[in-house]
Enzyme design. Structure first.
Site, PDB file in Angstrom:
ATOM      1  CD  GLU A   1      -3.270  -0.766   1.828  1.00 20.56           C
ATOM      2  OE1 GLU A   1      -3.818   0.319   1.639  1.00 20.56           O
ATOM      3  OE2 GLU A   1      -3.731  -1.645   2.591  1.00 20.56           O
TER       4      GLU A   1
ATOM      5  CD  GLU B   1      -3.652  -1.908   9.234  1.00 22.31           C
ATOM      6  OE1 GLU B   1      -2.794  -2.794   9.088  1.00 22.31           O
ATOM      7  OE2 GLU B   1      -4.393  -1.528   8.313  1.00 22.31           O
TER       8      GLU B   1
END
Ligand code: BGC
Length: 705
Positions: free
Chosen positions: A330, A583
């Protein structure tokens, strides 16, 4: 650049220009950029220290070029070599391996050199007189790493061809450059249970390794990178998903030093897949050249480690664009993550120019109907549904924060139309969006939490409209129509939406969407206590959670959340050995297993947003909205007996402000130093303080330890 031409060649990755200059030359400059990422080498020396130049922008709209003073590097006979890698321009972006060549499929460069003599200037432009060929970087990718053959001596044996490509998108460098920072030595070398040789650098970081070795031509060095070890102590790469993060180096004869040119990795550990015995490694931290401004320290070492992790989360993800994470496939400028963290970011480091640049891309990529892409630069493609609430609101929240922290009124003026267009767009109901992303109150396996999406959407619409109104007023615009609309929406809100989840309570309180804040705050505090002093919030609720509590008389509950060590909490990851922000609250579970392999980054700054509460409430350093950039400061700390002391400072554009307190022997002593003037609020007193140091002492309230 008007007279310079884009040049390219068949499969070429290296360009060369040989040129002579007269003895009387007094100065020389180079302007350059590439379709890809480039490194320019003049007479054997690297030009400048911009890593991964020209950085990541919406190239088709804003393609930055750089200017270098090359005066001290020139000789009479010169050789300029330029190496180009795929980078963000042509390499894979996103998890889709076919998502390549997003801005073009050609490797190319463009440059201009100006040599100044006492009586004239000479200009050299890229054109077909330049040569091209191949260099030792055999392949490179942002996600995949680099393949390098040190035996290859660059050959510039073909003439470059002129590429007929647009130039109107070329603009001068406007952000911070990306460059190398700390150099970190290994803390441990180990053999894992699987028998693999692994080096631990002790810190999860973004950058690359440099190695030094003595070898024979043809020997290979192959290095894998990972953030964590699994519960058995083995090297773990599944959470990288498709990103290889791999270095494959073929040696030449003798002593050699190498670091990659056109990639970066997110890692704490490296695995030596193939490596001669005598090889030495150093990790090099790479990020945008933002100046550190903020500091926080307190009596609790775990909270200090959390602050350290927040700082490293920012270093790891401020690499030209604010990325969600630096390791998996990402590494994108997700708008939601950026708005969640922007206040903290602006206290920790000076990110004024960094956001100026990124916001220029945000508005460049903004769609006709005002929709903001979920990632900036927008690389998710036409099929992706953009414009999620709390993500696109970055269009408003980020420029407003740059105004508050740095007084950047020019940016507000520049972004105003973009802000307005987003606010209009966000009036739309039924948009798709990410909800309270990664909240823990959703059903198992649901990563969007239980909070009603329409609630989030309407709440953020009103919040952003409020910021737009403030911005308009700063810019001297008539905002009365928006004021009427906004207050009507506020009045309706409570009739339309009911607060059930923690995040719904938090948003209603923080965005002033309730006529009964005391009732909502009491309910929120109660929900948290009933959950064992634990939160359930995700990306949307978490950044405001502690503020919503402390602004409404529940600072003790906010501290309980900050100091909570059981899952889910900030200190849980600290106890699990984190050196950056995770995260997921449960990235690694108490038994050492992973939440999942699919979406489990260990360097995701979003939840690090708690630091703005540490600065603003624990230490009490607050911006006065009527005097931004700390021209006047509000100092309003809320101490807690569970921390013996707190001290924070921010090096503002108006000078350094610091504030701290010590809770000792029934007394609380406050020490404050302001560079301007401050309104100090302590124990119900309000004191006007001038520039300089101030000490205040109060009897401590009785508080259960
Ligand atoms: C990213 C997030 C981002 C999200 C959108 C993820 O894959 O890593 O941080 O905000 O997608 O929901």
């Amino acid at each position: 650049m008007k007279n310079a031409q884009w040049i390219t060649g068949k499969n070429c990755i290296a360009f060369q220009k040989k040129f002579d200059i007269g003895k009387d030359a007094v100065a020389a400059k180079l302007w350059i950029t590439a379709m890809g990422v480039y490194e320019a080498v003049l007479n054997g020396n690297r030009v400048g220290n911009f890593v991964l130049a020209p950085g990541f922008t919406s190239y088709n709209k804003r393609h930055l070029y750089q200017e270098y003073d090359i005066t001290p590097m020139l000789k009479e006979e010169n050789e300029l070599n330029v190496f180009v890698g795929d980078g963000w321009y042509r390499g894979q972006l996103t998890w889709d391996v076919n998502n390549r060549n997003l801005y073009g499929d050609r490797c190319a460069m463009i440059a201009k050199m100006e040599i100044t003599y006492p009586d004239r200037t000479e200009t050299i432009y890229t054109d077909e007189s330049w040569m091209c060929g191949n260099g030792p970087v055999v392949a490179s990718g942002i996600y995949d790493g680099e393949i390098y053959d040190a035996r290859i001596v660059p050959m510039f044996d073909q003439p470059a061809a002129v590429l007929n490509a647009p130039k109107q998108q070329l603009v001068p460098q406007d952000g911070e450059i990306v460059c190398e920072h700390e150099r970190i030595r290994p803390v441990k070398t180990m053999l894992t249970p699987k028998g693999e040789k692994v080096i631990d650098f002790g810190q999860n970081l973004t950058g690359y390794v440099e190695f030094k070795t003595t070898a024979k031509a043809g020997d290979r060095i192959v290095i894998s990178h990972a953030e964590v070890l699994d519960k058995d102590g083995n090297f773990y790469t599944e959470n990288l998903r498709g990103a290889k993060q791999l270095l494959q180096y073929t040696c030449r004869d003798g002593e050699q030093v190498y670091k990659p040119h056109f990639t970066f990795m997110g890692f704490r550990y490296i695995r030596l897949d193939e490596c001669p015995e005598n090889t030495e490694f150093t990790a090099i931290v790479v990020h945008s050249d933002i100046k550190r401004t903020g500091d926080f320290v307190c009596s609790n070492e775990k909270v200090n480690q959390l602050f350290h992790n927040i700082i490293w989360g920012q270093k790891g993800n401020f690499l030209d664009v604010p990325t969600d994470c630096p390791q998996r496939d990402e590494r994108l400028g997700w708008t939601g993550d950026a708005q969640v963290f922007v206040k903290t970011a602006s206290f920790n480091f000076n990110v004024n120019r960094f956001f100026e640049k990124w916001l220029a891309d945000l508005s460049a990529d903004q769609k006709e109907d005002g929709c903001v892409s979920d990632v900036v630069p927008n690389v998710l493609g036409e099929d992706h549904e953009d414009g999620s609430a709390a993500w696109g609101d970055a269009a408003v929240i980020c420029p407003w924060q740059m105004y508050l922290t740095y007084g950047n009124k020019a940016l507000l003026a520049r972004q105003f139309e973009s802000m307005k267009r987003w606010v209009e767009y966000s009036a739309k109901k039924g948009r798709t969006h990410y909800g309270d992303w990664l909240a823990l109150d959703g059903e198992k396996g649901n990563d969007r939490g239980l909070t009603d999406k329409e609630f989030i959407s309407s709440a953020f619409h009103i919040y952003s409209m409020g910021l737009l109104i403030k911005s308009g007023k700063v810019l001297g615009k008539d905002m009365s129509d928006y004021e009427k609309r906004c207050s009507a929406l506020r009045d309706q809100f409570e009739e339309e939406y009911e607060c059930k989840t923690q995040t719904e309570h938090v948003l209603a309180l923080k965005f002033h969407l309730t006529k009964n804040p005391q009732k909502l705050a009491a309910e929120l505090a109660q929900m948290i206590k009933e959950n064992g002093n634990r939160l359930k919030t995700g990306f949307v609720g978490t950044p405001y959670l502690l503020h919503a509590l402390s602004e409404n008389g529940y600072a003790d509950v906010a501290y309980s959340l900050l100091l909570q060590e059981e899952f889910p909490s900030w200190l849980y990851s600290v106890n699990m050995g984190a050196t950056t922000i995770w995260e997921h609250w449960d990235g690694i579970r108490p038994d050492g297993s992973f939440w999942s392999a699919g979406m489990n980054s260990f360097n995701h700054y979003a939840y690090g947003a708690v630091a703005d509460w540490m600065y603003e409430v624990a230490a009490g350093i607050k911006i006065d909205e009527n005097a931004p950039a700390f021209a006047h400061i509000i100092i309003e700390p809320i101490p807690d007996a569970r921390l013996g002391f707190v001290k924070a400072s921010i090096d503002t554009v108006n000078g350094k402000v610091s504030s701290g307190w010590k809770w000792e022997n029934g007394k609380i002593t406050y020490e404050i130093e302001v560079p301007t003037t401050a309104t100090v609020r302590l124990h119900g007193d309000e004191i006007q303080a001038g520039k300089g140091k101030h000490v205040f002492c109060y009897d401590a309230p009785v508080q259960a330890k």
